[in-house]
Design a protein around this motif. Sequence first.
Motif, PDB file in Angstrom:
ATOM      1  N   HIS A  59       0.766  -1.300  -0.075  1.00  0.00           N
ATOM      2  CA  HIS A  59      -0.052  -0.058  -0.128  1.00  0.00           C
ATOM      3  C   HIS A  59       1.055   1.308   0.030  1.00  0.00           C
ATOM      4  O   HIS A  59       1.388   1.534   0.893  1.00  0.00           O
ATOM      5  N   PRO A  60       1.212   1.741  -1.029  1.00  0.00           N
ATOM      6  CA  PRO A  60       2.151   2.865  -1.412  1.00  0.00           C
ATOM      7  C   PRO A  60       2.018   4.135  -0.370  1.00  0.00           C
ATOM      8  O   PRO A  60       2.701   4.736   0.057  1.00  0.00           O
ATOM      9  N   GLN A  61       0.845   4.477  -0.212  1.00  0.00           N
ATOM     10  CA  GLN A  61       0.258   5.615   0.693  1.00  0.00           C
ATOM     11  C   GLN A  61      -0.759   5.061   1.768  1.00  0.00           C
ATOM     12  O   GLN A  61      -1.483   5.782   2.174  1.00  0.00           O
ATOM     13  N   GLY A  62      -0.526   3.841   2.015  1.00  0.00           N
ATOM     14  CA  GLY A  62      -1.391   3.471   3.177  1.00  0.00           C
ATOM     15  C   GLY A  62      -2.731   2.620   3.128  1.00  0.00           C
ATOM     16  O   GLY A  62      -3.431   2.972   1.991  1.00  0.00           O
ATOM     17  N   TYR A  84     -10.449  -1.710  14.169  1.00  0.00           N
ATOM     18  CA  TYR A  84     -10.079  -0.577  13.168  1.00  0.00           C
ATOM     19  C   TYR A  84      -8.662  -0.748  12.908  1.00  0.00           C
ATOM     20  O   TYR A  84      -7.848  -0.651  13.851  1.00  0.00           O
ATOM     21  N   VAL A  85      -8.119  -0.814  11.805  1.00  0.00           N
ATOM     22  CA  VAL A  85      -6.745  -0.895  11.473  1.00  0.00           C
ATOM     23  C   VAL A  85      -5.993  -0.045  10.544  1.00  0.00           C
ATOM     24  O   VAL A  85      -6.812   0.407   9.461  1.00  0.00           O
ATOM     25  N   ARG A  86      -5.142   0.576  10.774  1.00  0.00           N
ATOM     26  CA  ARG A  86      -4.411   1.357   9.896  1.00  0.00           C
ATOM     27  C   ARG A  86      -2.829   1.147   9.769  1.00  0.00           C
ATOM     28  O   ARG A  86      -2.039   0.837  10.302  1.00  0.00           O
ATOM     29  N   HIS A  87      -2.661   0.559   8.412  1.00  0.00           N
ATOM     30  CA  HIS A  87      -1.144   0.134   7.953  1.00  0.00           C
ATOM     31  C   HIS A  87      -0.558   1.286   7.267  1.00  0.00           C
ATOM     32  O   HIS A  87      -0.996   1.901   6.198  1.00  0.00           O
ATOM     33  N   PRO A  88       0.622   1.803   7.604  1.00  0.00           N
ATOM     34  CA  PRO A  88       1.145   2.971   7.107  1.00  0.00           C
ATOM     35  C   PRO A  88       1.693   2.862   5.798  1.00  0.00           C
ATOM     36  O   PRO A  88       1.661   1.831   5.114  1.00  0.00           O
ATOM     37  N   PRO A  89       1.975   4.015   4.983  1.00  0.00           N
ATOM     38  CA  PRO A  89       2.743   3.871   3.714  1.00  0.00           C
ATOM     39  C   PRO A  89       3.660   2.905   3.718  1.00  0.00           C
ATOM     40  O   PRO A  89       4.577   2.865   4.534  1.00  0.00           O
ATOM     41  N   ARG A  90       3.801   2.319   2.302  1.00  0.00           N
ATOM     42  CA  ARG A  90       4.843   1.521   2.100  1.00  0.00           C
ATOM     43  C   ARG A  90       4.629   0.056   2.983  1.00  0.00           C
ATOM     44  O   ARG A  90       5.578  -0.800   2.445  1.00  0.00           O
ATOM     45  N   SER A  91       3.780   0.018   3.568  1.00  0.00           N
ATOM     46  CA  SER A  91       3.766  -1.335   4.250  1.00  0.00           C
ATOM     47  C   SER A  91       3.188  -2.295   3.273  1.00  0.00           C
ATOM     48  O   SER A  91       2.554  -2.323   2.178  1.00  0.00           O
ATOM     49  N   PHE A 110      -3.441   8.308   2.970  1.00  0.00           N
ATOM     50  CA  PHE A 110      -2.720   9.005   4.119  1.00  0.00           C
ATOM     51  C   PHE A 110      -1.967  10.449   3.899  1.00  0.00           C
ATOM     52  O   PHE A 110      -1.519  10.291   2.871  1.00  0.00           O
ATOM     53  N   ALA A 111      -2.428  11.350   4.799  1.00  0.00           N
ATOM     54  CA  ALA A 111      -1.689  12.757   4.430  1.00  0.00           C
ATOM     55  C   ALA A 111      -0.288  12.503   4.966  1.00  0.00           C
ATOM     56  O   ALA A 111       0.366  11.692   5.513  1.00  0.00           O
ATOM     57  N   PRO A 216      -7.757  20.236   0.046  1.00  0.00           N
ATOM     58  CA  PRO A 216      -6.875  19.553  -0.487  1.00  0.00           C
ATOM     59  C   PRO A 216      -5.723  19.133   0.430  1.00  0.00           C
ATOM     60  O   PRO A 216      -5.343  19.499   1.810  1.00  0.00           O
ATOM     61  N   VAL A 217      -5.224  17.956   0.191  1.00  0.00           N
ATOM     62  CA  VAL A 217      -4.553  16.774   1.054  1.00  0.00           C
ATOM     63  C   VAL A 217      -3.034  16.488   0.374  1.00  0.00           C
ATOM     64  O   VAL A 217      -2.973  16.183  -0.762  1.00  0.00           O
ATOM     65  N   THR A 218      -1.888  16.959   1.045  1.00  0.00           N
ATOM     66  CA  THR A 218      -0.731  16.557   0.510  1.00  0.00           C
ATOM     67  C   THR A 218      -0.349  15.143   0.874  1.00  0.00           C
ATOM     68  O   THR A 218      -0.547  14.750   1.962  1.00  0.00           O
ATOM     69  N   ARG A 219      -0.049  14.142  -0.048  1.00  0.00           N
ATOM     70  CA  ARG A 219       0.002  12.647   0.101  1.00  0.00           C
ATOM     71  C   ARG A 219       1.506  12.478   0.328  1.00  0.00           C
ATOM     72  O   ARG A 219       2.342  13.164  -0.044  1.00  0.00           O
ATOM     73  N   VAL A 220       1.861  11.395   0.825  1.00  0.00           N
ATOM     74  CA  VAL A 220       3.044  10.848   0.960  1.00  0.00           C
ATOM     75  C   VAL A 220       3.464  10.115  -0.272  1.00  0.00           C
ATOM     76  O   VAL A 220       2.891   9.550  -1.166  1.00  0.00           O
ATOM     77  N   GLU A 221       4.860  10.765  -0.871  1.00  0.00           N
ATOM     78  CA  GLU A 221       5.537  10.021  -1.998  1.00  0.00           C
ATOM     79  C   GLU A 221       6.214   8.835  -1.742  1.00  0.00           C
ATOM     80  O   GLU A 221       6.627   8.812  -0.766  1.00  0.00           O
TER      81      GLU A 221
END
Length: 221
Positions: A59-62, A84-91, A110-111, A216-221
């Motif tokens: 998941h590139p951006q979570g 409820y589960v959140r896996h961070p970017p690049r997981s 994910f922001a 507007p949201v800035t995403r993780v690259e």
Amino acid sequence: MLNMDFSQRLTLPYDASRWQPSPAAGVWRYPLEREQAESGHVTSLVRFEPHARFPEHQHPQGEEFWVLEGTFSDENGDYPAGSYVRHPPRSRHGSFSDEGCVLFVKLNQFAEGDTGLLHLRPGQDLWITGEHGYRRLPLHKHAGVSTSLLDFPAGGRFPPCCYKHGLEILVLEGHLSEGPTRYPALSWLRFPPGTVPGLEADNHTRLWVRTGHLQPVTRVE
């Protein structure tokens, strides 16, 4: 693209005919919003048949999900209904369900700076009683975006502050009404900033709610 104009009000009552097969056997999708077919910003319901598996993927951006029914599993453990589960970017993970399950899933949303791992299971929650008579279970908050469960008694109404910066709702239990229109469980609603719908719980109603994210949201690259 599907429902990606966030400036538009959108209400989708649940329709069981909208389920679609995924690339993995026994895994079904119910698309709500989607940037591209198999990548980018996605919000959907996902259903695993018993013993269905989805191969390892990134998941590139979570990724985040709420377990609606059954038990979802991956390499990190089992997540019963109400998790409820959140896996961070690049997981990365593979996923499966022995008994079958239904999830509400949001991918690649994910922001910037929101990189935490979160596993919240039933029994780890702390409900707060609000001044308007409803209960709230905070799930996550980052950079002005809040995710919660709201639990309304019959006749309960949203306070106007919930609409200020955009509002997204999944009806988990009960019925939500806006005038003569009723939204049963698994209905999904999205309201842009400045919209003030008159939403009322017909009976005891529980909702997954996100506010503040339709700017507007800035995403993780």
